[in-house]
Design an enzyme around this catalytic site. Structure first.
Site, mmCIF file in Angstrom:
data_model
loop_
_atom_site.group_PDB
_atom_site.id
_atom_site.type_symbol
_atom_site.label_atom_id
_atom_site.label_comp_id
_atom_site.label_asym_id
_atom_site.label_seq_id
_atom_site.Cartn_x
_atom_site.Cartn_y
_atom_site.Cartn_z
ATOM 1 N N ARG A 172 -85.311 89.816 -28.222
ATOM 2 C CA ARG A 172 -86.287 90.877 -28.007
ATOM 3 C C ARG A 172 -85.551 92.131 -27.573
ATOM 4 O O ARG A 172 -84.460 92.044 -26.989
ATOM 5 C CB ARG A 172 -87.249 90.408 -26.903
ATOM 6 N N HIS A 176 -82.192 77.272 -23.477
ATOM 7 C CA HIS A 176 -81.880 78.693 -23.262
ATOM 8 C C HIS A 176 -80.371 78.932 -23.332
ATOM 9 O O HIS A 176 -79.908 80.043 -23.081
ATOM 10 C CB HIS A 176 -82.358 79.140 -21.880
ATOM 11 N N SER A 226 -90.027 92.366 -18.749
ATOM 12 C CA SER A 226 -90.742 91.092 -18.717
ATOM 13 C C SER A 226 -90.132 90.184 -17.645
ATOM 14 O O SER A 226 -90.842 89.527 -16.874
ATOM 15 C CB SER A 226 -90.666 90.433 -20.099
ATOM 16 N N TRP A 235 -94.102 81.610 -27.262
ATOM 17 C CA TRP A 235 -94.771 81.854 -28.547
ATOM 18 C C TRP A 235 -94.066 81.106 -29.683
ATOM 19 O O TRP A 235 -94.705 80.406 -30.484
ATOM 20 C CB TRP A 235 -94.762 83.360 -28.793
ATOM 21 N N LYS A 249 -87.542 85.260 -21.472
ATOM 22 C CA LYS A 249 -88.493 86.376 -21.619
ATOM 23 C C LYS A 249 -88.420 87.109 -22.961
ATOM 24 O O LYS A 249 -88.657 88.306 -23.053
ATOM 25 C CB LYS A 249 -88.339 87.404 -20.469
ATOM 26 N N THR A 250 -88.065 86.372 -23.985
ATOM 27 C CA THR A 250 -87.931 87.018 -25.292
ATOM 28 C C THR A 250 -88.967 86.539 -26.311
ATOM 29 O O THR A 250 -88.889 86.906 -27.488
ATOM 30 C CB THR A 250 -86.529 86.741 -25.884
ATOM 31 N N GLY A 251 -89.896 85.694 -25.861
ATOM 32 C CA GLY A 251 -90.894 85.176 -26.804
ATOM 33 C C GLY A 251 -90.775 83.677 -27.025
ATOM 34 O O GLY A 251 -91.316 83.133 -27.998
ATOM 35 N N THR A 252 -90.096 83.010 -26.106
ATOM 36 C CA THR A 252 -89.866 81.562 -26.222
ATOM 37 C C THR A 252 -91.172 80.778 -26.308
ATOM 38 O O THR A 252 -91.324 79.889 -27.155
ATOM 39 C CB THR A 252 -89.090 81.067 -24.978
ATOM 40 N N LYS A 260 -98.495 90.401 -20.882
ATOM 41 C CA LYS A 260 -99.152 91.387 -21.755
ATOM 42 C C LYS A 260 -98.928 91.070 -23.232
ATOM 43 O O LYS A 260 -99.781 91.321 -24.063
ATOM 44 C CB LYS A 260 -98.590 92.776 -21.486
HETATM 45 P P1 A3P Z 1 -94.434 90.295 -21.412
HETATM 46 O O1 A3P Z 1 -93.945 89.976 -20.041
HETATM 47 O O2 A3P Z 1 -93.820 91.541 -21.965
HETATM 48 O O3 A3P Z 1 -95.907 90.295 -21.527
HETATM 49 P P2 A3P Z 1 -90.907 83.848 -22.766
HETATM 50 O O4 A3P Z 1 -91.922 83.055 -23.477
HETATM 51 O O5 A3P Z 1 -89.573 83.807 -23.437
HETATM 52 O O6 A3P Z 1 -90.856 83.529 -21.330
HETATM 53 O O7 A3P Z 1 -91.337 85.370 -22.937
HETATM 54 C C1 A3P Z 1 -92.463 85.824 -22.264
HETATM 55 C C2 A3P Z 1 -93.001 87.058 -22.941
HETATM 56 O O8 A3P Z 1 -93.672 86.677 -24.145
HETATM 57 C C3 A3P Z 1 -94.039 87.738 -22.072
HETATM 58 O O9 A3P Z 1 -93.935 89.121 -22.388
HETATM 59 C C4 A3P Z 1 -95.315 87.115 -22.562
HETATM 60 O O10 A3P Z 1 -96.468 87.843 -22.257
HETATM 61 C C5 A3P Z 1 -95.039 87.066 -24.059
HETATM 62 N N1 A3P Z 1 -95.860 86.085 -24.772
HETATM 63 C C6 A3P Z 1 -96.245 84.851 -24.352
HETATM 64 N N2 A3P Z 1 -96.982 84.245 -25.287
HETATM 65 C C7 A3P Z 1 -97.075 85.108 -26.318
HETATM 66 C C8 A3P Z 1 -97.741 85.051 -27.585
HETATM 67 N N3 A3P Z 1 -98.456 83.986 -27.948
HETATM 68 N N4 A3P Z 1 -97.633 86.112 -28.391
HETATM 69 C C9 A3P Z 1 -96.912 87.197 -28.035
HETATM 70 N N5 A3P Z 1 -96.279 87.317 -26.848
HETATM 71 C C10 A3P Z 1 -96.340 86.282 -26.002
#
Ligand code: A3P
Length: 319
Positions: A146, A126, A154, A73, A68-71, A286
């Site tokens: 994050r 991870h 998240s 993306w 949940k840290t932006g993986t 979000k």
């Molecule tokens: P939120 O739950 O705060 O919206 P991971 O990819 O490590 O599982 O992290 C998920 C978090 O990244 C979620 O945050 C998700 O919405 C956000 N996320 C997913 N795709 C993204 C993107 N393209 N740009 C920015 N944030 C993104």
């Protein structure tokens, strides 16, 4: 594809059965505390197997993160950068697959198959730094972390969504309880702070090997970081690519709004063959900084910030 090791002959379960345990979504996802980290059973089995058998290729690049840290993306960005000469706007796999399926995830893909089905030098895990198979330490590593409150929030929503989709009733796990576990380190791949610190220290000691990113920085200056990523992966954008706006295209393709609106990420399923598969849409909620304000109380804010300060500040890591 590359053969990364022999078939497994281990006594993994006998090691795991002696470890402290915390219940998870289902028995496969029960957390076991191994060398300081709480790892879901299926992934711990794979980890122990990998530690014996996994052989990284020197040219591999690893996308590493806690959950949940932006993986999602970062995977999309790194994949786009590395494959930009192979695919165009109509053939890019990111249009038809969730980013997680565009590169192998070691704990799943290597657990059942020692031949990873990939020709790409890009892989993901991870695992905390200290649990990485030894041969990975010689490779390039990109880590994303994050702000802890946003990470926890998240994760809270993520787990609730997976429970909902799998008809798991865990109504007795309150926000307060889950928060307490997170702060104690009892969350998947936790303690979160120790996960971050492992890579932070490695990035200071070996900046040529470990690129340390923060979700917040990536959000604020995506283009700058896309260039940094390309340089780090030794795939810098040429002057001609810069002039054509290739980095900008990658930023646009991987934005939250672009990825989350693709049909595959709205209606596709993630690993439906597993016991707790779920919709790809669960990866896109979000994508904002500071959403913790909508969930955490002032006291929760104070107590988690205190941990963050104690763990991070003396080592120069701030959010
Ligand atoms: P939120 O739950 O705060 O919206 P991971 O990819 O490590 O599982 O992290 C998920 C978090 O990244 C979620 O945050 C998700 O919405 C956000 N996320 C997913 N795709 C993204 C993107 N393209 N740009 C920015 N944030 C993104």
């Amino acid at each position: 594809s590359v053969d990364r090791g022999p078939e497994d002959p281990t006594k993994i379960m006998s090691i795991i059965s002696t470890l402290p345990k915390k219940e998870g979504l289902n028995p496969s996802y029960d957390l076991y505390q191994y060398q300081g980290f709480w790892i879901p059973l299926v992934y711990l089995q794979a980890t122990l197997f990998m530690q014996e058998n996994f052989k990284a290729q020197p040219s591999d690049i690893y996308v590493c993160s806690s959950i949940k840290t932006g993986t999602t993306w970062l995977k999309a960005l790194a994949f786009s950068i590395v494959t930009r000469d192979i695919f165009d706007d109509s053939t890019n796999p990111l249009l038809t697959k969730v980013p997680h399926e565009c590169l192998p995830f070691l704990e799943s893909d290597y657990a059942t198959n020692t031949k990873l089905d990939t020709d790409l030098p890009l892989l993901a895990t991870h695992l905390p730094y200290t649990l990485l198979p030894q041969s990975i330490l010689d490779c390039k590593i990109i880590y994303i972390c994050r702000e802890p409150k946003d990470t926890f929030v998240s994760m809270w929503h993520f787990i609730r969504r997976i429970e909902e989709e799998n008809f798991i009733n865990n109504a007795d796990v309150t926000l307060e309880q889950e928060f307490k576990w997170f702060c104690e380190g009892k969350s998947a791949y936790g303690p979160y702070w120790d996960h971050v610190l492992g890579y932070w220290k490695a990035s200071i000691e070996r900046p040529d090997r470990v690129l340390f990113l923060k979700y917040e920085d990536l959000k604020k200056e995506t283009l700058c970081y896309v260039n940094k990523l390309a340089d780090f992966m030794e795939k810098p954008f040429s002057t001609e690519e810069q002039a054509r706006g290739v980095p900008e295209e990658i930023v646009a393709r991987c934005r939250f709004e672009s990825l989350s609106n693709l049909e595959v990420n709205k209606s596709g399923l993630h690993r439906p063959e597993t016991l707790s598969g779920f919709s790809n849409s669960v990866f896109f909620r979000k994508g904002e900084i500071g959403d913790w304000k909508n969930l955490l109380t002032h006291n929760m804010e104070k107590s988690i910030d205190k941990i963050t300060q104690e763990k991070f500040q003396s080592l120069g890591l701030t959010f």
